[in-house]
Write an enzyme that holds these catalytic residues in place. Structure first.
Site, PDB file in Angstrom:
ATOM      1  N   VAL A 122      16.430 -72.033  57.749  1.00 44.29           N
ATOM      2  CA  VAL A 122      17.474 -71.017  57.897  1.00 44.29           C
ATOM      3  C   VAL A 122      17.368 -70.237  59.206  1.00 44.29           C
ATOM      4  O   VAL A 122      18.153 -69.311  59.432  1.00 44.29           O
ATOM      5  CB  VAL A 122      17.503 -70.051  56.697  1.00 44.29           C
ATOM      6  CG1 VAL A 122      17.943 -70.761  55.436  1.00 44.29           C
ATOM      7  CG2 VAL A 122      16.163 -69.364  56.504  1.00 44.29           C
ATOM      8  N   ASN A 148      16.013 -64.628  50.827  1.00 45.53           N
ATOM      9  CA  ASN A 148      14.625 -64.328  50.472  1.00 45.53           C
ATOM     10  C   ASN A 148      13.601 -64.808  51.492  1.00 45.53           C
ATOM     11  O   ASN A 148      12.411 -64.643  51.276  1.00 45.53           O
ATOM     12  CB  ASN A 148      14.278 -64.963  49.118  1.00 45.53           C
ATOM     13  CG  ASN A 148      14.836 -64.182  47.954  1.00 45.53           C
ATOM     14  OD1 ASN A 148      14.424 -63.067  47.682  1.00 45.53           O
ATOM     15  ND2 ASN A 148      15.798 -64.774  47.274  1.00 45.53           N
ATOM     16  N   SER A 200      11.803 -55.095  52.604  1.00 46.67           N
ATOM     17  CA  SER A 200      10.428 -54.763  52.216  1.00 46.67           C
ATOM     18  C   SER A 200      10.220 -53.274  52.421  1.00 46.67           C
ATOM     19  O   SER A 200      10.853 -52.663  53.302  1.00 46.67           O
ATOM     20  CB  SER A 200       9.432 -55.539  53.075  1.00 46.67           C
ATOM     21  OG  SER A 200       8.120 -55.011  52.950  1.00 46.67           O
ATOM     22  N   TYR A 214       7.173 -57.591  61.512  1.00 51.07           N
ATOM     23  CA  TYR A 214       7.706 -57.685  60.153  1.00 51.07           C
ATOM     24  C   TYR A 214       8.411 -56.395  59.752  1.00 51.07           C
ATOM     25  O   TYR A 214       9.536 -56.411  59.241  1.00 51.07           O
ATOM     26  CB  TYR A 214       6.551 -57.979  59.204  1.00 51.07           C
ATOM     27  CG  TYR A 214       6.921 -58.109  57.751  1.00 51.07           C
ATOM     28  CD1 TYR A 214       7.550 -59.254  57.273  1.00 51.07           C
ATOM     29  CD2 TYR A 214       6.599 -57.099  56.840  1.00 51.07           C
ATOM     30  CE1 TYR A 214       7.872 -59.383  55.924  1.00 51.07           C
ATOM     31  CE2 TYR A 214       6.904 -57.220  55.497  1.00 51.07           C
ATOM     32  CZ  TYR A 214       7.546 -58.369  55.049  1.00 51.07           C
ATOM     33  OH  TYR A 214       7.859 -58.483  53.718  1.00 51.07           O
ATOM     34  N   ALA A 215       7.753 -55.249  59.987  1.00 49.21           N
ATOM     35  CA  ALA A 215       8.322 -53.961  59.604  1.00 49.21           C
ATOM     36  C   ALA A 215       9.638 -53.708  60.332  1.00 49.21           C
ATOM     37  O   ALA A 215      10.610 -53.232  59.732  1.00 49.21           O
ATOM     38  CB  ALA A 215       7.326 -52.846  59.899  1.00 49.21           C
ATOM     39  N   LYS A 218      12.372 -56.021  58.873  1.00 52.48           N
ATOM     40  CA  LYS A 218      12.826 -55.632  57.532  1.00 52.48           C
ATOM     41  C   LYS A 218      13.640 -54.342  57.571  1.00 52.48           C
ATOM     42  O   LYS A 218      14.585 -54.176  56.789  1.00 52.48           O
ATOM     43  CB  LYS A 218      11.630 -55.499  56.597  1.00 52.48           C
ATOM     44  CG  LYS A 218      10.978 -56.835  56.247  1.00 52.48           C
ATOM     45  CD  LYS A 218      11.967 -57.806  55.612  1.00 52.48           C
ATOM     46  CE  LYS A 218      11.288 -59.051  55.083  1.00 52.48           C
ATOM     47  NZ  LYS A 218      12.237 -60.005  54.468  1.00 52.48           N
TER      48      LYS A 218
END
Length: 318
Positions: A122, A148, A200, A214-215, A218
């Site tokens: 994806v 997801n 998250s 990542y933070a 998200k």
């Protein structure tokens, strides 16, 4: 597909408008299941190990609730394990005897809809476009999209390599953009739909580890969902976000323990659980139930917002 069918429509049809007409969510309590007649695309539907990751749990739960699920993952073997779980629950339901009138119909709903595996990266626009076209051609088009796909990498701005920064954004945020880019036009053609993006709590606050790519990604998912929700409300498309906290998913043992606890999964689990006021960790099924609500007619008046699934972790400040 009408807006009232998905709870995504802009008008009051089926609502409590003084006419005495039924709320469309009333159908959710019928034996047909809360997503009966819907086609749901669930990305990240595999899992890095045995157990309940967010995507696997959503695919299995949505099928149990009557949806036809296009289960999407880059890992064919992990995807087949998810498909097997759906087939097992259908078999178990079919084998259960009907002791009362109507129970067999309920059993069929419990056994759920169908699941179709589709291998797709994806983060690749051409691959996502082909997946969306497959959904339109083979399954009639999407009513629900659940994103997801994601994963974290340790490191703050001084430690995280530039390539890792870009890959974190691609995996966690660009994947959401690409699926929406190719799915939204199909939903618009069908008269509406529901998109549920998985973020998250790392996108809301510090959660115990520097994982800045990542933070940031998200946090971007949350705002992406809000903007898309307002833009596409006139199209009957609702867009919301589930924000899981520190769950016990297979990702803990497979990846996170090595990143943060020297491979000691038990120590990492204890650290994570200590932050949760409820005193225990949920798993991917808790995320999936929140996504189910947002995808269903029960949430027909819910868009541009978030459900935090974290046992109270982000509410505490000590």
């Amino acid at each position: 597909m009408s807006g009232t069918r998905t709870g995504g429509g802009a008008g009051p049809a089926g609502g409590d408008d003084g006419t005495g007409s039924a709320h469309p969510a009333d159908a959710a309590h019928s034996p047909r299941g809360r997503l009966a007649g819907r086609t749901a695309v669930v990305t990240g539907a595999g899992c890095v190990g045995s157990g309940w990751g967010n995507g696997r749990a959503a695919a299995v739960l949505f099928a149990r609730e009557g949806a036809t699920v296009l289960a999407v993952d880059v890992d064919e073997e992990a995807l087949e394990a998810t498909v097997a779980l759906v087939r097992d629950q259908r078999s178990a339901s079919a084998d259960r005897p009907a002791h009362r009138q109507g129970e067999q119909e309920q059993g069929e709903a419990d056994g759920g809809g169908r699941i179709h595996p589709y291998v797709c990266d994806v983060t690749d626009s051409a691959a996502v476009s082909a997946m969306a076209e497959h959904c339109r051609r083979e399954l009639g088009g999407p009513d629900v999209l659940v994103n997801n796909v994601g994963g974290s990498r340790h490191g703050g701005p001084a430690e995280l390599a530039e390539d890792d920064w870009h890959s974190q954004l691609d995996l966690n945020l660009t994947s959401v953009y690409l699926t929406c880019r190719h799915i939204v036009p199909l939903m618009r053609e069908r008269g509406g739909g529901s998109i549920v993006n998985t973020a998250s709590t790392s996108g809301l606050r510090w959660t115990g580890s520097p994982q800045i790519g990542y933070a940031s990604a998200k946090a971007g998912v949350i705002q992406f969902s809000r903007v898309a929700a307002v833009q596409h409300a006139p199209d009957g498309i609702r867009v919301n976000t589930v924000v899981p906290g520190q769950l016990h998913t297979p990702m803990v043992e497979a990846r996170l323990a090595g990143q943060r606890a020297g491979g000691d999964a038990a120590a990492l689990l204890a650290q994570r659980e200590a932050r949760i006021p409820l005193g225990f960790m949920g798993d991917g099924r808790d995320t999936a139930y929140a996504a189910l609500f947002l995808a269903s007619d029960e949430a027909r008046f819910v868009t541009g917002t978030e459900i935090v699934v974290d046992g109270g972790m982000t509410a505490r400040c000590d």
